[in-house]
Write a protein that holds these residues in place. Structure first.
Motif, short mmCIF file in Angstrom:
data_model
loop_
_atom_site.label_atom_id
_atom_site.label_comp_id
_atom_site.label_asym_id
_atom_site.label_seq_id
_atom_site.Cartn_x
_atom_site.Cartn_y
_atom_site.Cartn_z
N TRP A 269 7.49 20.04 5.58
CA TRP A 269 7.03 20.18 4.18
C TRP A 269 5.72 20.94 4.04
O TRP A 269 5.27 21.22 2.94
CB TRP A 269 6.89 18.80 3.53
CG TRP A 269 6.29 17.76 4.42
CD1 TRP A 269 6.98 16.80 5.11
CD2 TRP A 269 4.91 17.56 4.75
NE1 TRP A 269 6.13 16.01 5.84
CE2 TRP A 269 4.85 16.45 5.63
CE3 TRP A 269 3.73 18.20 4.38
CZ2 TRP A 269 3.65 15.98 6.16
CZ3 TRP A 269 2.53 17.73 4.90
CH2 TRP A 269 2.50 16.64 5.79
N ARG B 24 13.76 7.50 4.88
CA ARG B 24 13.55 8.94 5.11
C ARG B 24 14.36 9.76 4.11
O ARG B 24 13.89 10.78 3.60
CB ARG B 24 13.96 9.31 6.54
CG ARG B 24 12.86 9.09 7.56
CD ARG B 24 13.00 10.02 8.76
NE ARG B 24 14.35 10.05 9.28
CZ ARG B 24 14.82 9.23 10.22
NH1 ARG B 24 14.02 8.32 10.76
NH2 ARG B 24 16.05 9.32 10.65
N ARG C 141 12.97 12.42 1.38
CA ARG C 141 13.47 13.80 1.29
C ARG C 141 13.87 14.14 -0.14
O ARG C 141 13.53 15.19 -0.67
CB ARG C 141 14.66 13.97 2.25
CG ARG C 141 15.00 15.42 2.53
CD ARG C 141 15.97 15.58 3.68
NE ARG C 141 17.28 15.03 3.40
CZ ARG C 141 17.80 13.99 4.02
NH1 ARG C 141 17.12 13.37 4.97
NH2 ARG C 141 19.02 13.55 3.71
N ARG C 142 14.57 13.19 -0.82
CA ARG C 142 15.01 13.44 -2.19
C ARG C 142 13.82 13.45 -3.17
O ARG C 142 13.81 14.22 -4.13
CB ARG C 142 16.05 12.40 -2.60
CG ARG C 142 17.36 12.51 -1.81
CD ARG C 142 17.99 13.90 -1.93
NE ARG C 142 18.43 14.18 -3.29
CZ ARG C 142 19.63 13.87 -3.76
NH1 ARG C 142 20.54 13.31 -2.98
NH2 ARG C 142 19.94 14.15 -5.00
N ARG D 143 10.90 14.58 -2.45
CA ARG D 143 10.30 15.90 -2.27
C ARG D 143 11.11 16.97 -3.00
O ARG D 143 10.55 17.87 -3.63
CB ARG D 143 10.19 16.24 -0.78
CG ARG D 143 9.14 15.44 -0.03
CD ARG D 143 9.04 15.90 1.42
NE ARG D 143 8.06 15.12 2.16
CZ ARG D 143 6.74 15.29 2.09
NH1 ARG D 143 6.24 16.21 1.29
NH2 ARG D 143 5.92 14.55 2.80
N GLU D 144 12.45 16.87 -2.90
CA GLU D 144 13.31 17.85 -3.57
C GLU D 144 13.10 17.80 -5.08
O GLU D 144 13.08 18.82 -5.76
CB GLU D 144 14.79 17.58 -3.24
CG GLU D 144 15.18 17.98 -1.82
CD GLU D 144 16.55 17.45 -1.42
OE1 GLU D 144 17.30 16.99 -2.31
OE2 GLU D 144 16.87 17.50 -0.22
#
Length: 487
Positions: free
Chosen positions: A369, A456, A460-461, A463-464
């Protein structure tokens, strides 16, 4: 972006109305209100105050560190100067959390014991808000101890004097002799057996400020943002600083580790003034490599504690090393915004570029990231990309998602991708809130244990959906107690 206000509100960074709404939701879901309040307070803390543990070799610093953090993590051997990788730990006493910097690492005979102790103490004191000075009560105050006292006086930080190795009442007279150091009351302690550590920690908590003295962005809001240049020796940190400053501010030498003292430079880039902290290691002789690495990690830890953004320099021409990964972990654990600069890019051929990309995917997956810039500190190539990358990382580091928006996102996520069934049960994330920023810290409340892999996936989602480029994201999960069962 220059709004550096850190909320003093005990509700983390939730406003009164948002907090009231959130607590109503928690009550509806059957959560213990005290548990919810504790979780928000814990996740919502700003930067933690830093406590340095200093003293000459073999006085029991690492034993004391293990005692304070409540687990055996710092290496302890009955000989002075045992090196280890980590130098910072998180600790808690009487409900107060703080960071601990352990300097119990290395003694360089060639430099002379006084010089090596002084160098270590200097590095640690620089990053600290308060200091525990450990003296062997049995041996009494030595010349080396007196030298450290002079350093402490010069630094002007609060000091708690720990008279260690006081294993019983008969040794307390030895501790009383240390009044002569002029640092106030000596606290008689046996780090090995735990005797007296509680009273000493009470004094530590009194000495620590509520928040670090180093307020982010300088003394006043809108002051220069602080950037630590970190990386292993000879990766080009000093060259990079000279290039961005457009003049020779720092000694550059082919020998690794020529930078001894920290250099804080105010530099104007892209119309903005930044404060750069050059953190190269220390002058070293080849046969003292191991000790110098320890010093370098202590110096890096001190710089990272004072910074908002860590620019991690990696030598693109060499394989990514364990030391590079260690430095990355240090920046992420400290919760700083991160930019990765691959230096010496102009020297790469096609084959090395191919292998480097593979290495980045495997060895540095934990910071996929982070904004990346490929630069050359000697030619100045792509230097103009550094500031936008730093600004991106800072923006991610300060991003806050309103609770309502977060919960509609979590609701959709859990419906579309439920947690796997384990042992006939399917735990669900019920709701959550972002309790803090710098870095973003989330507390999620769930009906059962949420597996690491699913956490995790949630990160991730997140961040998306919301960005968070260039910043670690901290997620803690609290599980609902069974109704009728005591906590």
């Amino acid at each position: 972006m220059n709004d550096h206000h850190i909320s003093d509100d005990e509700h983390g960074e939730l406003g009164e109305a948002e907090y009231a709404q959130f607590m109503e939701l928690a009550a509806e879901e059957g959560f213990d209100i005290d548990l919810v309040e504790d979780a928000i307070e814990e996740a919502g803390h700003g930067p933690l105050p830093v406590l340095a543990v200093v003293g000459r070799p073999n006085v029991g610093k690492s034993t004391l560190v293990n005692r304070i953090i409540g687990r055996r993590e710092a290496v302890v051997e009955d000989k002075p100067g045992v090196t280890r990788d980590r130098v910072t730990y998180e600790a808690e006493w009487a409900g107060r959390r703080f960071k601990l910097v352990d300097t119990g690492g290395w003694e360089q005979d060639v430099l002379g014991i006084d010089a090596s102790v002084a160098a270590q103490a200097e590095y640690a004191i620089e990053a600290a808000d308060a200091v525990v000075f450990v003296v062997d009560a049995v041996v009494g105050a030595t010349d080396t101890d007196a030298a450290v006292v002079r350093l402490l006086r010069k630094a002007g930080k609060p000091v708690v004097l720990c008279a260690n190795k006081v294993d019983g009442p008969s040794a307390e007279a030895d501790a009383a002799m240390l009044w002569s150091l002029g640092l106030g009351e000596p606290h008689p302690v046996s780090a090995l057996h735990g005797r007296g550590t509680g009273d000493m920690l009470d004094a530590v908590v009194d000495a620590l400020p509520d928040a670090p003295a180093q307020t982010f962005g300088g003394a006043a809001p809108g002051g220069p943002r602080r950037i630590a240049l970190i990386g292993r020796p000879n990766v080009g940190k000093s060259s990079l600083l000279n290039k961005v400053a457009r003049e020779d501010r720092v000694v550059v030498n082919e020998l690794a580790g020529t930078t001894r003292d920290p250099v804080d430079e105010l530099i104007e880039l892209g119309g903005v003034t930044w404060k750069f902290v050059d953190t190269a290691g220390i002058r070293k002789r080849v046969h003292l490599q191991q000790g110098a690495d320890y010093y370098a990690s202590l110096r890096t830890a001190a710089a990272v504690e004072k910074a908002e953004v860590a620019v991690i320099l990696i030598d693109a021409g060499e394989p990514i090393s364990v030391q590079d990964q260690r430095i990355v972990t240090m920046a992420v654990d400290a919760g700083r915004a991160v930019v990765v600069a691959y230096n010496k890019w102009d020297t790469l051929d096609e084959e090395r570029r191919y292998y480097l990309e593979r290495e980045i995917e495997t060895e540095l997956a934990q910071i996929s990231w982070a904004p990346r810039v490929n630069v050359s500190a000697t030619t100045g190539r792509h230097m103009e990309r550094l500031v936008p990358a730093i600004e991106t990382a800072l923006a991610g580091w300060e991003t806050r998602v309103p609770t309502g928006r977060l919960n509609s996102f979590l609701g959709e996520l859990v419906s579309a991708h439920p947690h796997p069934v384990r042992g006939g049960k399917q735990p669900r994330i019920l709701f959550g809130t972002q309790a803090g920023t710098k870095p973003p810290r989330f507390v999620l409340f769930a009906s059962g244990f949420i597996e690491h892999g699913y956490r995790r996936f949630v990160e991730r989602r997140l961040r998306e959906e919301f960005g968070f480029e260039g910043t670690p994201v901290k997620i803690s999960v609290r599980v609902r107690e069974k109704r009728g069962r005591k906590k």
